[in-house]
Enzyme design. Structure first.
Site, PDB file in Angstrom:
ATOM      1  N   ASP A  79       0.883  -1.174   0.000  1.00 47.50           N
ATOM      2  CA  ASP A  79       0.000   0.000   0.000  1.00 47.50           C
ATOM      3  C   ASP A  79       0.919   1.222   0.000  1.00 47.50           C
ATOM      4  O   ASP A  79       1.968   1.205   0.652  1.00 47.50           O
ATOM      5  CB  ASP A  79      -0.881  -0.009   1.263  1.00 47.50           C
ATOM      6  CG  ASP A  79      -2.122   0.865   1.127  1.00 47.50           C
ATOM      7  OD1 ASP A  79      -3.232   0.325   1.242  1.00 47.50           O
ATOM      8  OD2 ASP A  79      -1.971   2.085   0.910  1.00 47.50           O
ATOM      9  N   SER A 126     -16.880  -3.008  -9.915  1.00 47.07           N
ATOM     10  CA  SER A 126     -17.947  -2.216  -9.294  1.00 47.07           C
ATOM     11  C   SER A 126     -19.241  -2.339 -10.086  1.00 47.07           C
ATOM     12  O   SER A 126     -19.220  -2.524 -11.319  1.00 47.07           O
ATOM     13  CB  SER A 126     -17.498  -0.753  -9.278  1.00 47.07           C
ATOM     14  OG  SER A 126     -18.574   0.081  -8.978  1.00 47.07           O
ATOM     15  N   TYR A 167     -13.417   7.294 -13.341  1.00 52.69           N
ATOM     16  CA  TYR A 167     -13.283   6.209 -12.359  1.00 52.69           C
ATOM     17  C   TYR A 167     -14.014   4.957 -12.856  1.00 52.69           C
ATOM     18  O   TYR A 167     -13.457   3.859 -12.903  1.00 52.69           O
ATOM     19  CB  TYR A 167     -13.824   6.634 -10.988  1.00 52.69           C
ATOM     20  CG  TYR A 167     -13.992   5.451 -10.057  1.00 52.69           C
ATOM     21  CD1 TYR A 167     -12.885   4.844  -9.479  1.00 52.69           C
ATOM     22  CD2 TYR A 167     -15.259   4.907  -9.788  1.00 52.69           C
ATOM     23  CE1 TYR A 167     -13.028   3.727  -8.655  1.00 52.69           C
ATOM     24  CE2 TYR A 167     -15.408   3.804  -8.971  1.00 52.69           C
ATOM     25  CZ  TYR A 167     -14.296   3.214  -8.402  1.00 52.69           C
ATOM     26  OH  TYR A 167     -14.446   2.103  -7.601  1.00 52.69           O
ATOM     27  N   LYS A 192     -12.729   0.879 -14.214  1.00 48.01           N
ATOM     28  CA  LYS A 192     -13.195  -0.462 -13.821  1.00 48.01           C
ATOM     29  C   LYS A 192     -13.552  -1.275 -15.065  1.00 48.01           C
ATOM     30  O   LYS A 192     -13.239  -2.459 -15.160  1.00 48.01           O
ATOM     31  CB  LYS A 192     -14.395  -0.361 -12.867  1.00 48.01           C
ATOM     32  CG  LYS A 192     -14.025   0.248 -11.519  1.00 48.01           C
ATOM     33  CD  LYS A 192     -13.011  -0.606 -10.763  1.00 48.01           C
ATOM     34  CE  LYS A 192     -12.477   0.050  -9.536  1.00 48.01           C
ATOM     35  NZ  LYS A 192     -11.301  -0.603  -8.945  1.00 48.01           N
ATOM     36  N   PHE A 239     -21.465  -3.941  -4.956  1.00 47.84           N
ATOM     37  CA  PHE A 239     -22.514  -2.930  -4.891  1.00 47.84           C
ATOM     38  C   PHE A 239     -22.031  -1.885  -3.854  1.00 47.84           C
ATOM     39  O   PHE A 239     -20.952  -1.353  -4.052  1.00 47.84           O
ATOM     40  CB  PHE A 239     -23.890  -3.585  -4.687  1.00 47.84           C
ATOM     41  CG  PHE A 239     -24.386  -4.093  -6.033  1.00 47.84           C
ATOM     42  CD1 PHE A 239     -23.706  -5.124  -6.692  1.00 47.84           C
ATOM     43  CD2 PHE A 239     -25.427  -3.473  -6.700  1.00 47.84           C
ATOM     44  CE1 PHE A 239     -24.082  -5.538  -7.986  1.00 47.84           C
ATOM     45  CE2 PHE A 239     -25.805  -3.877  -7.981  1.00 47.84           C
ATOM     46  CZ  PHE A 239     -25.135  -4.910  -8.618  1.00 47.84           C
ATOM     47  N   ASN A 240     -22.718  -1.578  -2.786  1.00 44.69           N
ATOM     48  CA  ASN A 240     -22.249  -0.476  -1.925  1.00 44.69           C
ATOM     49  C   ASN A 240     -21.729  -0.988  -0.585  1.00 44.69           C
ATOM     50  O   ASN A 240     -22.528  -1.234   0.323  1.00 44.69           O
ATOM     51  CB  ASN A 240     -23.380   0.536  -1.715  1.00 44.69           C
ATOM     52  CG  ASN A 240     -23.720   1.253  -3.000  1.00 44.69           C
ATOM     53  OD1 ASN A 240     -24.206   0.644  -3.940  1.00 44.69           O
ATOM     54  ND2 ASN A 240     -23.428   2.535  -3.064  1.00 44.69           N
ATOM     55  N   LEU A 278     -22.345   7.730   1.404  1.00 45.98           N
ATOM     56  CA  LEU A 278     -23.466   8.071   2.282  1.00 45.98           C
ATOM     57  C   LEU A 278     -23.224   7.691   3.744  1.00 45.98           C
ATOM     58  O   LEU A 278     -23.418   8.525   4.640  1.00 45.98           O
ATOM     59  CB  LEU A 278     -24.733   7.362   1.754  1.00 45.98           C
ATOM     60  CG  LEU A 278     -26.001   7.546   2.583  1.00 45.98           C
ATOM     61  CD1 LEU A 278     -26.424   9.008   2.620  1.00 45.98           C
ATOM     62  CD2 LEU A 278     -27.132   6.680   2.012  1.00 45.98           C
ATOM     63  N   ARG A 328     -30.033   1.881  -3.389  1.00 47.60           N
ATOM     64  CA  ARG A 328     -28.785   1.132  -3.608  1.00 47.60           C
ATOM     65  C   ARG A 328     -28.811  -0.144  -2.789  1.00 47.60           C
ATOM     66  O   ARG A 328     -29.616  -0.289  -1.865  1.00 47.60           O
ATOM     67  CB  ARG A 328     -27.571   1.971  -3.162  1.00 47.60           C
ATOM     68  CG  ARG A 328     -27.393   3.300  -3.884  1.00 47.60           C
ATOM     69  CD  ARG A 328     -26.885   3.128  -5.302  1.00 47.60           C
ATOM     70  NE  ARG A 328     -26.676   4.424  -5.950  1.00 47.60           N
ATOM     71  CZ  ARG A 328     -27.620   5.111  -6.605  1.00 47.60           C
ATOM     72  NH1 ARG A 328     -28.854   4.626  -6.711  1.00 47.60           N
ATOM     73  NH2 ARG A 328     -27.343   6.270  -7.166  1.00 47.60           N
TER      74      ARG A 328
HETATM   75  N1  LIG Z   1     -15.683   1.434  -1.353  1.00 41.60           N
HETATM   76  C1  LIG Z   1     -16.517   1.351  -2.378  1.00 41.60           C
HETATM   77  O1  LIG Z   1     -17.622   1.888  -2.323  1.00 41.60           O
HETATM   78  C2  LIG Z   1     -16.143   0.551  -3.615  1.00 41.60           C
HETATM   79  C3  LIG Z   1     -17.161   0.144  -4.508  1.00 41.60           C
HETATM   80  C4  LIG Z   1     -16.799  -0.565  -5.645  1.00 41.60           C
HETATM   81  C5  LIG Z   1     -15.469  -0.856  -5.898  1.00 41.60           C
HETATM   82  N2  LIG Z   1     -14.509  -0.424  -5.024  1.00 41.60           N
HETATM   83  C6  LIG Z   1     -13.102  -0.721  -5.315  1.00 41.60           C
HETATM   84  O2  LIG Z   1     -12.580  -1.522  -4.263  1.00 41.60           O
HETATM   85  C7  LIG Z   1     -11.200  -1.232  -4.082  1.00 41.60           C
HETATM   86  C8  LIG Z   1     -10.947  -0.904  -2.634  1.00 41.60           C
HETATM   87  O3  LIG Z   1     -11.772   0.168  -2.253  1.00 41.60           O
HETATM   88  P1  LIG Z   1     -11.725   0.788  -0.777  1.00 41.60           P
HETATM   89  O4  LIG Z   1     -13.058   1.368  -0.523  1.00 41.60           O
HETATM   90  O5  LIG Z   1     -11.155  -0.190   0.165  1.00 41.60           O
HETATM   91  O6  LIG Z   1     -10.692   1.980  -1.030  1.00 41.60           O
HETATM   92  P2  LIG Z   1      -9.507   2.541  -0.095  1.00 41.60           P
HETATM   93  O7  LIG Z   1      -9.096   3.835  -0.669  1.00 41.60           O
HETATM   94  O8  LIG Z   1      -9.913   2.490   1.330  1.00 41.60           O
HETATM   95  O9  LIG Z   1      -8.374   1.448  -0.332  1.00 41.60           O
HETATM   96  C9  LIG Z   1      -7.491   1.490  -1.430  1.00 41.60           C
HETATM   97  C10 LIG Z   1      -6.077   1.391  -0.877  1.00 41.60           C
HETATM   98  O10 LIG Z   1      -5.166   1.389  -1.972  1.00 41.60           O
HETATM   99  C11 LIG Z   1      -4.062   2.232  -1.654  1.00 41.60           C
HETATM  100  N3  LIG Z   1      -3.516   2.687  -2.945  1.00 41.60           N
HETATM  101  C12 LIG Z   1      -4.070   3.544  -3.833  1.00 41.60           C
HETATM  102  N4  LIG Z   1      -3.241   3.738  -4.870  1.00 41.60           N
HETATM  103  C13 LIG Z   1      -2.137   2.960  -4.652  1.00 41.60           C
HETATM  104  C14 LIG Z   1      -0.918   2.722  -5.356  1.00 41.60           C
HETATM  105  N5  LIG Z   1      -0.647   3.342  -6.515  1.00 41.60           N
HETATM  106  N6  LIG Z   1      -0.016   1.859  -4.831  1.00 41.60           N
HETATM  107  C15 LIG Z   1      -0.257   1.247  -3.646  1.00 41.60           C
HETATM  108  N7  LIG Z   1      -1.389   1.449  -2.924  1.00 41.60           N
HETATM  109  C16 LIG Z   1      -2.310   2.289  -3.426  1.00 41.60           C
HETATM  110  C17 LIG Z   1      -4.637   3.337  -0.766  1.00 41.60           C
HETATM  111  O11 LIG Z   1      -3.670   3.926   0.083  1.00 41.60           O
HETATM  112  C18 LIG Z   1      -5.708   2.567   0.024  1.00 41.60           C
HETATM  113  O12 LIG Z   1      -5.197   2.072   1.252  1.00 41.60           O
HETATM  114  C19 LIG Z   1     -10.873  -0.105  -5.056  1.00 41.60           C
HETATM  115  O13 LIG Z   1     -10.322  -0.681  -6.225  1.00 41.60           O
HETATM  116  C20 LIG Z   1     -12.214   0.500  -5.345  1.00 41.60           C
HETATM  117  O14 LIG Z   1     -12.246   1.127  -6.596  1.00 41.60           O
HETATM  118  C21 LIG Z   1     -14.823   0.255  -3.885  1.00 41.60           C
END
Ligand SMILES: NC(=O)c1ccc[n+]([C@@H]2O[C@H](COP(=O)([O-])OP(=O)(O)OC[C@H]3O[C@@H](n4cnc5c(N)ncnc54)[C@H](O)[C@@H]3O)[C@@H](O)[C@H]2O)c1
Length: 337
Positions: free
Chosen positions: A31, A125, A150, A154, A178-179, A200, A231
């Site tokens: 990370d 997503s 964004y 995906k 989903f969410n 939300l 949602r």
């Molecule tokens: N949370 C949601 O609502 C949701 C919904 C659909 C899909 N997603 C996808 O799920 C995944 C995780 O989402 P989340 O909510 O846990 O997000 P988050 O931001 O909490 O977690 C992502 C992590 O990736 C790290 N990161 C980002 N860019 C990086 C890089 N270049 N190198 C190393 N680390 C990096 C960030 O520091 C973070 O800790 C993402 O791909 C997101 O697009 C999330």
């Protein structure tokens, strides 16, 4: 068995690391800490009693990714969470999103294709469906033109993985969330948005704590039962467990296709007002909110048909909306105490 979890200190990643450790997997987290903090490692340790291996690494740096895989040749599977995820920011700064969400994916796959076998789980997503015509949404619903950079990352990510799996020894599962909401019931880890929450539930819990004055409910004239958008809110622990099941499916070679896709939701749609009611019930607090106009780009409703995840993957969400809200509220109170 050693598993790489990218973005493993983030919201969904950290909960998945806990479930992996609970199932006996050895986890390595990378990370770059761009959207989280190192303290999450303590939270994970407090739950599982084990500190996962961690490397601060930016996946946009190709050399660092190559070097990491040279040093960690025994990695059998990758769960790829790392990405930038703020829809609005992606509209303002599309190249940041294409670089982070696409380049990093390509660099990872370039290393994985060198292996005799590799299992890859991708965070996709429900945004890929846009406003689907039929509810609940099945995995066969048409992919719609993305409404933001964004969302586009995906869709492109899914295509890159599918094209690559065809000609390599990589097997992959695309998980369309989903969410995701809530936190681990211990409140040791949870959702920690930096700045004003985009989602939300953290906005609601922060408003409940008095950090925000009131919640704006965008749109009360949607063609839904109470006029607010609907949602499918899924508890993050349920979501995390699905990742472990998906990973095992690939490692045990139970997958029926090189790339499989599953919706991860509860199958039930909840309106914004229902989410507010769930919060008020579990917290005993009245939530200040105002009804305002629709927000551009928001869709009316999205909830999952989960038949494929239930029957093929063998996974089903267990938690109710109220249980998820209660865990989110417990976490918010702990973070602010
Ligand atoms: N949370 C949601 O609502 C949701 C919904 C659909 C899909 N997603 C996808 O799920 C995944 C995780 O989402 P989340 O909510 O846990 O997000 P988050 O931001 O909490 O977690 C992502 C992590 O990736 C790290 N990161 C980002 N860019 C990086 C890089 N270049 N190198 C190393 N680390 C990096 C960030 O520091 C973070 O800790 C993402 O791909 C997101 O697009 C999330």
């Amino acid at each position: 068995m050693k598993i790489l979890v990218t973005g493993g200190l983030g919201f969904i990643g950290s909960h998945t690391v806990v479930e992996l450790q609970n199932q006996g997997f050895e986890v390595v987290i990378v990370d770059d800490l761009s959207n989280t903090s190192l303290s999450v490692l303590d939270g994970i340790k407090n739950i599982t009693g084990k500190v996962p291996a961690f490397e601060k690494l930016d996946l946009r740096e190709k050399n660092s990714v190559q070097d990491f895989f040279k040093r960690n040749q025994e990695i059998a599977g990758v769960i790829h969470f790392a990405a930038s995820k703020a829809v609005g920011e992606s509209v303002e700064n599309p190249l940041l999103y294409y670089e982070n969400n696409i380049s990093a994916l390509v660099y990872l796959l370039q290393e994985l294709q060198k292996k005799e076998a590799a299992s890859f789980i991708f965070s996709s997503s429900c945004t890929v469906y846009g406003q689907a015509e039929k509810m609940p949404i099945t995995e066969n619903a048409p992919i719609q033109t993305a409404m933001s950079p964004y969302g586009n990352t995906k869709q492109i990510g899914e295509e890159i993985i599918t094209d690559t799996a065809k000609v390599t020894d990589i097997n992959a599962i695309l998980l369309r969330y989903f969410n995701p909401i809530g936190s681990h019931p211990s409140a040791e880890i949870g959702e920690l948005p930096l700045g004003v929450p985009q989602n939300l539930v953290p906005f609601i819990t922060q408003t409940g704590m008095g950090l925000r004055n009131e919640l704006s409910v965008y749109g009360d004239d949607y063609p839904t039962a109470d006029g607010t958008a609907v949602r499918d809110y899924i508890h993050v622990v349920d979501l995390a467990k699905a990742h472990v099941i998906a990973l095992k499916r690939l490692l045990d070679k139970k997958n029926l296709e090189k790339v499989e896709t599953f919706n991860l939701g509860t199958g039930t749609g909840s309106s914004v007002l229902e989410v507010i009611q769930a919060f008020e019930k579990v917290s005993g607090k009245k939530l200040p909110y105002k009804l305002v106009g629709r927000r551009e780009g928001d869709i009316t409703e999205a909830y999952a048909n989960t038949d494929k995840a239930n029957t093929v993957l063998g996974w089903k969400a267990q938690s109710t909306l109220e249980e998820a809200m209660a865990s989110a509220w417990k976490w918010e109170q702990k973070v602010r105490s």
